[in-house]
Motif scaffolding. Sequence first.
Motif, PDB file in Angstrom:
ATOM      1  N   GLU A 120       0.826  -1.212   0.000  1.00  0.00           N
ATOM      2  CA  GLU A 120       0.000   0.000   0.000  1.00  0.00           C
ATOM      3  C   GLU A 120       0.860   1.262   0.000  1.00  0.00           C
ATOM      4  O   GLU A 120       0.588   2.214  -0.755  1.00  0.00           O
ATOM      5  CB  GLU A 120      -0.923   0.003   1.225  1.00  0.00           C
ATOM      6  CG  GLU A 120      -1.803   1.244   1.311  1.00  0.00           C
ATOM      7  CD  GLU A 120      -2.622   1.301   2.584  1.00  0.00           C
ATOM      8  OE1 GLU A 120      -3.362   2.293   2.766  1.00  0.00           O
ATOM      9  OE2 GLU A 120      -2.522   0.369   3.410  1.00  0.00           O
ATOM     10  N   ILE A 121       1.883   1.272   0.829  1.00  0.00           N
ATOM     11  CA  ILE A 121       2.768   2.443   0.878  1.00  0.00           C
ATOM     12  C   ILE A 121       3.594   2.540  -0.400  1.00  0.00           C
ATOM     13  O   ILE A 121       3.729   3.619  -0.994  1.00  0.00           O
ATOM     14  CB  ILE A 121       3.648   2.378   2.134  1.00  0.00           C
ATOM     15  CG1 ILE A 121       2.767   2.611   3.375  1.00  0.00           C
ATOM     16  CG2 ILE A 121       4.780   3.399   2.074  1.00  0.00           C
ATOM     17  CD1 ILE A 121       3.404   2.268   4.690  1.00  0.00           C
ATOM     18  N   TYR A 122       4.115   1.422  -0.865  1.00  0.00           N
ATOM     19  CA  TYR A 122       4.885   1.401  -2.112  1.00  0.00           C
ATOM     20  C   TYR A 122       4.058   1.930  -3.282  1.00  0.00           C
ATOM     21  O   TYR A 122       4.527   2.740  -4.100  1.00  0.00           O
ATOM     22  CB  TYR A 122       5.342  -0.035  -2.377  1.00  0.00           C
ATOM     23  CG  TYR A 122       6.017  -0.267  -3.700  1.00  0.00           C
ATOM     24  CD1 TYR A 122       7.363   0.025  -3.888  1.00  0.00           C
ATOM     25  CD2 TYR A 122       5.299  -0.801  -4.780  1.00  0.00           C
ATOM     26  CE1 TYR A 122       7.984  -0.206  -5.108  1.00  0.00           C
ATOM     27  CE2 TYR A 122       5.904  -1.033  -5.995  1.00  0.00           C
ATOM     28  CZ  TYR A 122       7.245  -0.737  -6.162  1.00  0.00           C
ATOM     29  OH  TYR A 122       7.852  -0.965  -7.374  1.00  0.00           O
ATOM     30  N   ASN A 123       2.808   1.499  -3.354  1.00  0.00           N
ATOM     31  CA  ASN A 123       1.961   1.872  -4.501  1.00  0.00           C
ATOM     32  C   ASN A 123       1.614   3.354  -4.525  1.00  0.00           C
ATOM     33  O   ASN A 123       1.280   3.894  -5.587  1.00  0.00           O
ATOM     34  CB  ASN A 123       0.677   1.037  -4.495  1.00  0.00           C
ATOM     35  CG  ASN A 123       0.944  -0.409  -4.866  1.00  0.00           C
ATOM     36  OD1 ASN A 123       1.920  -0.717  -5.546  1.00  0.00           O
ATOM     37  ND2 ASN A 123       0.096  -1.319  -4.399  1.00  0.00           N
ATOM     38  N   ALA A 124       1.701   4.012  -3.377  1.00  0.00           N
ATOM     39  CA  ALA A 124       1.439   5.455  -3.340  1.00  0.00           C
ATOM     40  C   ALA A 124       2.534   6.254  -4.044  1.00  0.00           C
ATOM     41  O   ALA A 124       2.352   7.438  -4.346  1.00  0.00           O
ATOM     42  CB  ALA A 124       1.307   5.922  -1.893  1.00  0.00           C
ATOM     43  N   PHE A 125       3.669   5.617  -4.302  1.00  0.00           N
ATOM     44  CA  PHE A 125       4.789   6.265  -4.996  1.00  0.00           C
ATOM     45  C   PHE A 125       4.932   5.759  -6.434  1.00  0.00           C
ATOM     46  O   PHE A 125       5.734   6.293  -7.194  1.00  0.00           O
ATOM     47  CB  PHE A 125       6.093   5.998  -4.245  1.00  0.00           C
ATOM     48  CG  PHE A 125       6.140   6.617  -2.876  1.00  0.00           C
ATOM     49  CD1 PHE A 125       6.754   7.845  -2.674  1.00  0.00           C
ATOM     50  CD2 PHE A 125       5.566   5.987  -1.782  1.00  0.00           C
ATOM     51  CE1 PHE A 125       6.799   8.434  -1.423  1.00  0.00           C
ATOM     52  CE2 PHE A 125       5.609   6.566  -0.524  1.00  0.00           C
ATOM     53  CZ  PHE A 125       6.221   7.790  -0.344  1.00  0.00           C
ATOM     54  N   TYR A 126       4.183   4.738  -6.801  1.00  0.00           N
ATOM     55  CA  TYR A 126       4.324   4.067  -8.096  1.00  0.00           C
ATOM     56  C   TYR A 126       3.427   4.757  -9.114  1.00  0.00           C
ATOM     57  O   TYR A 126       2.209   4.592  -9.105  1.00  0.00           O
ATOM     58  CB  TYR A 126       3.942   2.591  -7.946  1.00  0.00           C
ATOM     59  CG  TYR A 126       4.347   1.720  -9.108  1.00  0.00           C
ATOM     60  CD1 TYR A 126       5.602   1.124  -9.129  1.00  0.00           C
ATOM     61  CD2 TYR A 126       3.479   1.490 -10.173  1.00  0.00           C
ATOM     62  CE1 TYR A 126       5.973   0.309 -10.185  1.00  0.00           C
ATOM     63  CE2 TYR A 126       3.841   0.693 -11.236  1.00  0.00           C
ATOM     64  CZ  TYR A 126       5.103   0.102 -11.238  1.00  0.00           C
ATOM     65  OH  TYR A 126       5.480  -0.699 -12.290  1.00  0.00           O
ATOM     66  N   ASP A 127       4.038   5.554  -9.984  1.00  0.00           N
ATOM     67  CA  ASP A 127       3.249   6.330 -10.956  1.00  0.00           C
ATOM     68  C   ASP A 127       4.188   6.828 -12.046  1.00  0.00           C
ATOM     69  O   ASP A 127       5.405   6.636 -11.977  1.00  0.00           O
ATOM     70  CB  ASP A 127       2.564   7.509 -10.242  1.00  0.00           C
ATOM     71  CG  ASP A 127       1.257   7.915 -10.926  1.00  0.00           C
ATOM     72  OD1 ASP A 127       1.128   7.669 -12.136  1.00  0.00           O
ATOM     73  OD2 ASP A 127       0.391   8.481 -10.236  1.00  0.00           O
ATOM     74  N   ASP A 128       3.648   7.483 -13.026  1.00  0.00           N
ATOM     75  CA  ASP A 128       4.476   8.088 -14.064  1.00  0.00           C
ATOM     76  C   ASP A 128       5.416   9.118 -13.434  1.00  0.00           C
ATOM     77  O   ASP A 128       5.025   9.846 -12.511  1.00  0.00           O
ATOM     78  CB  ASP A 128       3.597   8.790 -15.112  1.00  0.00           C
ATOM     79  CG  ASP A 128       2.766   7.806 -15.920  1.00  0.00           C
ATOM     80  OD1 ASP A 128       3.190   6.644 -16.050  1.00  0.00           O
ATOM     81  OD2 ASP A 128       1.685   8.208 -16.386  1.00  0.00           O
ATOM     82  N   TYR A 129       6.629   9.192 -13.947  1.00  0.00           N
ATOM     83  CA  TYR A 129       7.621  10.107 -13.391  1.00  0.00           C
ATOM     84  C   TYR A 129       7.109  11.536 -13.350  1.00  0.00           C
ATOM     85  O   TYR A 129       7.373  12.284 -12.395  1.00  0.00           O
ATOM     86  CB  TYR A 129       8.912  10.030 -14.211  1.00  0.00           C
ATOM     87  CG  TYR A 129      10.032  10.878 -13.637  1.00  0.00           C
ATOM     88  CD1 TYR A 129      10.870  10.380 -12.645  1.00  0.00           C
ATOM     89  CD2 TYR A 129      10.238  12.180 -14.096  1.00  0.00           C
ATOM     90  CE1 TYR A 129      11.883  11.168 -12.105  1.00  0.00           C
ATOM     91  CE2 TYR A 129      11.250  12.972 -13.562  1.00  0.00           C
ATOM     92  CZ  TYR A 129      12.067  12.461 -12.573  1.00  0.00           C
ATOM     93  OH  TYR A 129      13.069  13.236 -12.039  1.00  0.00           O
ATOM     94  N   SER A 130       6.362  11.902 -14.347  1.00  0.00           N
ATOM     95  CA  SER A 130       5.865  13.278 -14.455  1.00  0.00           C
ATOM     96  C   SER A 130       4.903  13.651 -13.335  1.00  0.00           C
ATOM     97  O   SER A 130       4.664  14.836 -13.082  1.00  0.00           O
ATOM     98  CB  SER A 130       5.171  13.491 -15.804  1.00  0.00           C
ATOM     99  OG  SER A 130       4.061  12.596 -15.921  1.00  0.00           O
TER     100      SER A 130
END
Length: 444
Positions: free
Chosen positions: A291-301
Amino acid sequence: MDYPIWHPCSQMKDHEVYPIIRIKKAKGVYLYDEKGNSYIDGISSWWVNLFGHSNKRLNNAIKKQLEVLEQVIFAGFTHDKALELSQRLLKIVPKNLKKIFFAEIGSSAVEISLKLSYHYFKNIGIKGKNKFVYLENGYHGETLGALSVMGEPLYKNAYEDILIKNIMVEFPNCYRCPFGKTRNNCDVECFSFMEKTLSSKADCVAGVIVEPLVQFAGGFKMYPSKYLSKLRELTKKLNIHLILDEIATGFGRTGTMFALEQAQIEPDFLCLSKGITSGYLPLSVVLTTDEIYNAFYDDYSKGKNFLHSHSYDGNALACACACETLNIFEDENVLENNKKKYTLMRQLIENYFKDFDFVGDIRHTGFISAIEFVKDKYTKMPIDSSIRFGFKIYRKALEKGVLLRNLGDLIYFLPPYVIDNSQIEQLVESAYFATKEVIDENFC
């Protein structure tokens, strides 16, 4: 003093009277100085050494890795030993912990957990959670972020003006319980202090950080596992992260692989270091949830990246050493074999020290024992700090071939797991006679 090195946790002027001891080699539980004197390493060289100095298995694991890969940038690259260690750790930690961030030392792991906790809430759009709660006398390292959740004033007070203002809660003081309870008859009434703070400040608190079961540098204060169970239940209810600092308590020190097992809880962050490499090389890790990891997992932009790094993250030599450390735990049934050793150590400490008028409290958790000295065992009044009672015991013990350390007027026992029965007897006996001599010289 014409000496080039400024040593940690020391008043260098003391060494005008007590010269720095130069260690030439070490083997098993023994340190050997340049004059040929030997010392039982009764504190595992500051709580890091698990399986003795110059351990053949660990030496060979590092030598083997040295021929393959010593270090590589960890941004965009990985290697076999980091992957192996990650997989091994995930098998022995709580099941909710799925991701691992590598660092180098314990303070760095704490900094990472604090930053991730705060940043998580920011990334998911929850504003205002910018404080951390910590326990009085707690110790989490000495970088500025770690100092901001430091509950031990000895290390913190000089830097108060430049620290982030976090929130301290009264700790579970089992020796001087404000509710008149003991470790054996309480229902952790002291949790009311934490409950009141979190309930009133939940909107601004991102996380709570504690050392589970034992506060090390804050005076080896020990408290019941039920406190942790209540803390986990409350933090979940209030949407607050629980950060467990097992940098010192991990890898068998409290009797189980991790202290959290005794409370049967799952934290949001778990910080590990020290014994992870048996004290050979610097390495730390922060384990956290998907859950915490996924809050940072996104497009770089989108700007949700966690741009935190250290030059030696995931060092291959350290990872190889950590993997072999876990092999030793498995192959040699370490946790079970330790029980006989620390049972003997406890019995000897109790037998030798129980009748001293200046012994206020003797406490044990796993392979950790501590003796707190006081002026009056009935009133629990401390000894005048100017006497430096504990420091004098430490110095006397060195003369008897034993390395102890004191925290104020407390001494503690934290030997490597490879110590044998006769060495345990020598360790405790030497501590006893050192204490007796200091009492005779100062109070008789």
